[in-house]
Design an enzyme around this catalytic site. Structure first.
Site, PDB file in Angstrom:
ATOM      1  N   PHE A  95     -11.771  -6.348  14.458  1.00 19.74           N
ATOM      2  CA  PHE A  95     -10.457  -7.508  13.621  1.00 19.74           C
ATOM      3  C   PHE A  95     -10.041  -6.066  12.586  1.00 19.74           C
ATOM      4  CE2 PHE A  95      -9.385  -9.670   9.474  1.00 19.74           C
ATOM      5  CZ  PHE A  95      -8.290  -9.766  10.032  1.00 19.74           C
ATOM      6  N   GLN A  96      -8.875  -5.722  12.387  1.00 15.05           N
ATOM      7  CA  GLN A  96      -8.045  -4.937  11.162  1.00 15.05           C
ATOM      8  C   GLN A  96      -8.532  -3.140  10.795  1.00 15.05           C
ATOM      9  OE1 GLN A  96      -8.655  -6.928   7.322  1.00 15.05           O
ATOM     10  NE2 GLN A  96      -6.668  -7.626   7.779  1.00 15.05           N
TER      11      GLN A  96
ATOM     12  N   GLU B 189       0.418  -1.278   0.086  1.00 17.28           N
ATOM     13  CA  GLU B 189       0.173  -0.203  -0.078  1.00 17.28           C
ATOM     14  C   GLU B 189       0.716   1.539  -0.358  1.00 17.28           C
ATOM     15  OE1 GLU B 189      -0.823  -3.063   2.047  1.00 17.28           O
ATOM     16  OE2 GLU B 189      -2.569  -3.159   1.996  1.00 17.28           O
TER      17      GLU B 189
ATOM     18  N   LYS C  48     -17.633  -0.052   6.096  1.00 19.83           N
ATOM     19  CA  LYS C  48     -17.820  -1.278   5.250  1.00 19.83           C
ATOM     20  C   LYS C  48     -19.729  -1.120   5.181  1.00 19.83           C
ATOM     21  CE  LYS C  48     -18.281  -6.108   3.762  1.00 19.83           C
ATOM     22  NZ  LYS C  48     -17.577  -7.584   4.037  1.00 19.83           N
TER      23      LYS C  48
ATOM     24  N   MET D 203      24.735   8.328   0.965  1.00 22.75           N
ATOM     25  CA  MET D 203      24.844   9.917   1.734  1.00 22.75           C
ATOM     26  C   MET D 203      24.806   9.666   3.152  1.00 22.75           C
ATOM     27  SD  MET D 203      24.882  12.888   1.059  1.00 22.75           S
ATOM     28  CE  MET D 203      23.498  13.616  -0.315  1.00 22.75           C
TER      29      MET D 203
HETATM   30  C1  LIG Z   1      12.905   5.628   4.853  1.00 22.24           C
HETATM   31  C2  LIG Z   1      14.209   6.075   5.088  1.00 22.24           C
HETATM   32  N1  LIG Z   1      14.676   5.576   6.005  1.00 22.24           N
HETATM   33  C3  LIG Z   1      16.186   6.332   6.512  1.00 22.24           C
HETATM   34  C4  LIG Z   1      15.491   7.146   5.239  1.00 22.24           C
HETATM   35  C5  LIG Z   1      17.991   8.037   6.014  1.00 22.24           C
HETATM   36  N2  LIG Z   1      18.514   7.964   4.557  1.00 22.24           N
HETATM   37  C6  LIG Z   1      18.714   9.229   4.558  1.00 22.24           C
HETATM   38  S1  LIG Z   1      19.871   8.873   2.434  1.00 22.24           S
HETATM   39  C7  LIG Z   1      20.200   7.524   3.470  1.00 22.24           C
HETATM   40  C8  LIG Z   1      21.057   6.114   2.244  1.00 22.24           C
HETATM   41  C9  LIG Z   1      20.190   6.150   1.013  1.00 22.24           C
HETATM   42  O1  LIG Z   1      20.954   5.067   0.356  1.00 22.24           O
HETATM   43  P1  LIG Z   1      20.539   4.765  -0.854  1.00 22.24           P
HETATM   44  O2  LIG Z   1      19.267   4.888  -1.922  1.00 22.24           O
HETATM   45  O3  LIG Z   1      21.977   3.459  -1.267  1.00 22.24           O
HETATM   46  O4  LIG Z   1      21.290   5.911  -2.346  1.00 22.24           O
HETATM   47  P2  LIG Z   1      23.054   6.724  -2.292  1.00 22.24           P
HETATM   48  O5  LIG Z   1      22.925   7.446  -1.264  1.00 22.24           O
HETATM   49  O6  LIG Z   1      23.497   5.744  -1.940  1.00 22.24           O
HETATM   50  O7  LIG Z   1      22.647   7.104  -3.723  1.00 22.24           O
HETATM   51  C10 LIG Z   1      19.183   7.331   4.214  1.00 22.24           C
HETATM   52  C11 LIG Z   1      19.370   6.023   5.186  1.00 22.24           C
HETATM   53  C12 LIG Z   1      15.218   8.214   4.624  1.00 22.24           C
HETATM   54  N3  LIG Z   1      15.679   9.394   4.050  1.00 22.24           N
HETATM   55  N4  LIG Z   1      14.078   6.980   4.725  1.00 22.24           N
END
Ligand SMILES: Cc1ncc(C[n+]2csc(CCOP(=O)(O)OP(=O)(O)O)c2C)c(N)n1
Lengths: 558, 167
Positions: free
Chosen positions: A110-111, A48, A160, A470
């Protein structure tokens, strides 16, 4: 008599809904049964969260309201991240959720989940419908609220017994929506507009700071005309990319934490900041006290609550960006003498271009540049979150609004792939590419099932660094290279794609980039490209957290 | 930083109070008191909120409240001529003897009413502005306050001016 579910579908059709992204469950079966022979197309996602992101991507690409549908409880809860993502970026989405029958509400049935309570902080408004007779009005109000004023997501929770309830056939539909507590202001105040024009006429170093509001209000043409007529350089936020052509001589590119040197220097030195459809987000301003420290500030926004929220404003103009820009253009008699300033900012641009080591290694910036070169602005580019997002923002040349789709406010990993699915249904005429990190792609990788089932021609370009890149970058720069839980083991993404009967190519060398991209773009269906890029490449420029935005690292110093 | 009295006219619908209160807590606005009840119009309610903050915070309080779809009108009554009242019920320890007489005397001075008499306690009802009720509470503390409840402030503009719809 007709059922509530039928009434709902008819109400959606009146709103012009052609596509719904959703996932079924017990309490929404009456609605699914109605969908079975309705003209509305339903796309079955695999989670979802993806339905909400797809509805959001549909809205961003088309400018229309996106719609998603989920069952009660877990289904509804899975929408929340997607709804919050849309909320932070002011995207018009209507989320429909099933709910347990009204008689069981509050009984921990439920749900059951209190989804209106849960989503109160992340929706513009929400409804729990208790009577099928209210459906026509509620749907009409929800769409109206979602797309007008400052747009945003609206949720409708449907027990529902409301879907199975009976509505009198031929019940008149209310003509126009009238909500006494909701009356957005569209026209800017004339006196404020004249004050703004005085400031513009007197400014020597004016700068336009434009954001997502320009895109939302379809005001790109007006903004360009304003910038050219008043001879003012312009910088855009992440959300504003594409609002002004990326290669326009007055465009200094993106500002903020990963902004260009020219943009960030211009903000610091300008004497007038014309903020258009922006909200002074902390990723943009850096240390707020030193953001545009010598400038008078004009702030144009449809949401009065944004004005003065983060930064003191000299001339507030509440109104629709498009209408206000038109009024400014109509009434403008004199522009400031900006020739020196335009030359100066232009010189910065020439002196400090974006750069990376362009050797024979496979670098992510190069992949994005090649993609930019191939699409020439004639495609929709979606991103995930992280380095991939920033490299795309910096190295892809966006030429038109609604061709750049990214989670700016919430920064939601896993957003891009499902949003790209939504973008395809909004603009089937356009190629759609999701630029992804290996981490982000794995957050909604199950949607490979969706693109395979419907042969959705989304191309996934993975900049695979086998890191949460990042975060690793921050660890490298600010945590002494202690890479605590940010390394990802190698994944064979092409094999995964193949398992879903989707084609893919792994690219390990720079020489293979162009051809792989061409192959993917020339393929009819979905395609996965796994680029094994330099693992420890960084995004520069970068403003460290808490610093002023002209204090960038990874740049040639002035 | 000073307390502001904000009057909020809202649609009388399920969940509206939680929308307003939730927005306040989410945005870190400091609620001192909150009173809500029906008003002169059948489909509306009036919420009176006392909130602390500097000018910037109060401006945000007003704007963010106004943004809620169910909010019809928001006004800051602080700088305007208004009547403000609170009601308190105070159960005070009052053994028969001199202290009981003293308490009755104090109640009289504050125009508080005795609404319940027990063998060891009295319940006083008092209305007035916050300071008056604070003062009474302080005086009664020496006898022992068993229980106390205050309504939160309600307020109306003086004279013909009203806080009406059409925002
Ligand atoms: C749902 C979620 N969890 C954690 C983060 C924190 N976060 C920001 S950038 C990042 C790393 C992203 O890694 P990747 O998708 O491999 O991209 P890259 O930076 O290597 O291009 C994280 C964990 C986030 N933005 N969103």
């Amino acid at each position: 008599m007709k059922t509530g579910a039928k009434t709902l579908i008819e109400a959606l059709q009146r709103e012009g809904v052609d596509t719904i992204f959703g996932y079924p469950g017990g309490v929404v079966l009456p609605i699914y049964d109605e969908l079975y022979d309705s003209s509305i197309r339903h796309i079955l996602v695999r989670h979802e969260q993806a339905a909400a992101h797809a509805a959001d991507g549909y809205a961003r690409a088309s400018g229309r309201v996106g719609v998603c549908l989920a069952t009660s409880g877990p289904g509804a809860c899975n929408l929340v991240t997607g709804i919050a993502t849309a909320y932070m970026d002011s995207i018009p989405v209507v989320a429909l959720t099933g709910q347990v029958p009204t008689g069981l509400l509050g009984n921990d049935a439920f749900q059951e989940s209190d989804i209106t309570g849960i989503t109160m902080p992340v929706t513009k408004h929400n409804y729990l419908v208790k009577d099928a007779a209210d459906l026509d009005r509620v749907v009409q109000e929800a769409f109206y609220i979602a797309r007008t004023g400052r747009p945003g997501p609206v949720l409708i929770d449907l027990p529902k017994d409301v879907s199975t309830g009976q509505v009198l056939e031929g019940t008149p539909v209310p003509g126009t929506v009238s909500l006494r507590g909701y009356q957005p202001t569209y026209q800017g105040h004339v006196r404020q507009i004249d004050k703004a024009l005085d400031l513009i006429a007197g400014a020597e170093r004016p700068l336009v700071y434009a954001g997502g509001g320009v895109v939302l209000s379809e005001a790109s043409a007006e903004l360009l005309e304003f910038v050219e007529t008043a001879a003012v350089p312009v910088t855009t936020t992440l959300m504003g990319l594409g609002a002004v052509p990326g290669d326009h001589p007055l465009n200094l590119g993106m500002l903020g934490m990963h902004g260009t040197q020219s943009a960030n220097y211009a903000v610091t030195e300008c004497d007038l900041l014309i903020a258009v459809g922006v909200r002074f987000d902390d990723r943009v301003t850096g240390k707020i006290e030193t953001f545009a420290p010598n400038a008078a500030v004009i702030h144009i926004d449809i949401d009065p609550a944004e004005i003065g929220k983060n930064k003191k404003v000299d001339v507030p103009i509440v109104g629709d960006v498009k209408a206000v820009l038109q009024a400014l253009l109509r009434r403008m008699q004199k522009r400031g003498d900006t020739a020196n300033w335009v030359a100066r900012t232009g010189a910065w641009k020439a002196q400090y271009p974006l750069r990376y080591r362009d050797d024979d290694r496979l670098r992510p910036q190069y992949v994005v540049e090649q993609l930019s070169d191939l699409l020439k602005g004639e495609g929709i580019v979606v991103s995930e979150v992280g380095q991939n997002q920033m490299w795309t923002a910096l190295y892809y040349c966006f030429r038109k609004p609604r061709t750049w789709i990214t989670s700016g406010g919430l920064g939601t990993m896993g957003y891009g792939f499902p949003a790209a699915i939504g973008a395809h249904y909004a603009r089937p005429d356009m190629p759609v590419v999701d630029v992804a990190g290996d981490g982000s792609f794995q957050m909604n990788i199950q949607e490979l099932g969706t693109v395979a089932q419907y042969q959705i021609p989304v191309k996934v370009v993975i900049l695979n660094n086998m890191y949460l890149g990042m975060v690793r970058q921050w660890q490298e720069l600010f945590y002494d290279r202690r890479y605590s839980y940010t390394e990802l083991p190698p994944v064979d993404f092409v094999k995964i794609a193949n398992a879903y009967r989707i084609e893919g190519i792994t690219v390990e060398e720079k020489a293979g980039v162009r051809e792989a991209l061409e192959t993917a773009l020339a393929t009819d269906g979905p395609f996965v490209l796994d680029f094994r890029v330099e693992r420890e490449e960084n995004v520069f420029p970068m403003v460290p957290a808490g610093a002023a935005i002209n204090e960038m690292i990874g740049v040639r110093q002035p | 930083m000073k307390p502001h009295t904000v009057s909020v006219l809202v649609e009388n619908r399920a969940g509206v109070l939680s929308r307003v209160a939730g927005m306040f807590s989410r945005r870190g606005f400091n609620i001192e008191s909150l009173a809500v009840g029906p008003c002169e119009e059948p489909n509306m309610s009036r919420i009176t909120i006392v909130v602390n903050g500097d000018d910037g915070v109060i401006e945000q309080v007003m704007k963010q409240t106004n943004k809620l779809i169910d909010v019809i009108k928001v006004s800051d009554l602080t700088e305007r001529e208004s009547v403000e009242r609170e009601l308190a019920l105070i159960k005070v320890a009052a053994e028969t003897g001199p202290s009981r007489a003293e308490i009755l005397q104090i109640a009289d001075i504050f125009r508080a009413q005795v609404v319940d008499v027990g063998s060891k306690t009295l319940v006083l009802q008092v209305t007035g502005d916050t300071e008056k009720i604070d003062a009474l509470e302080k005086l009664l503390r020496q006898y022992g306050i068993k229980e106390l409840v205050r309504t939160g402030k309600i307020a109306l503009l003086r004279g013909a001016k009203t806080v009406k719809s059409s925002k």
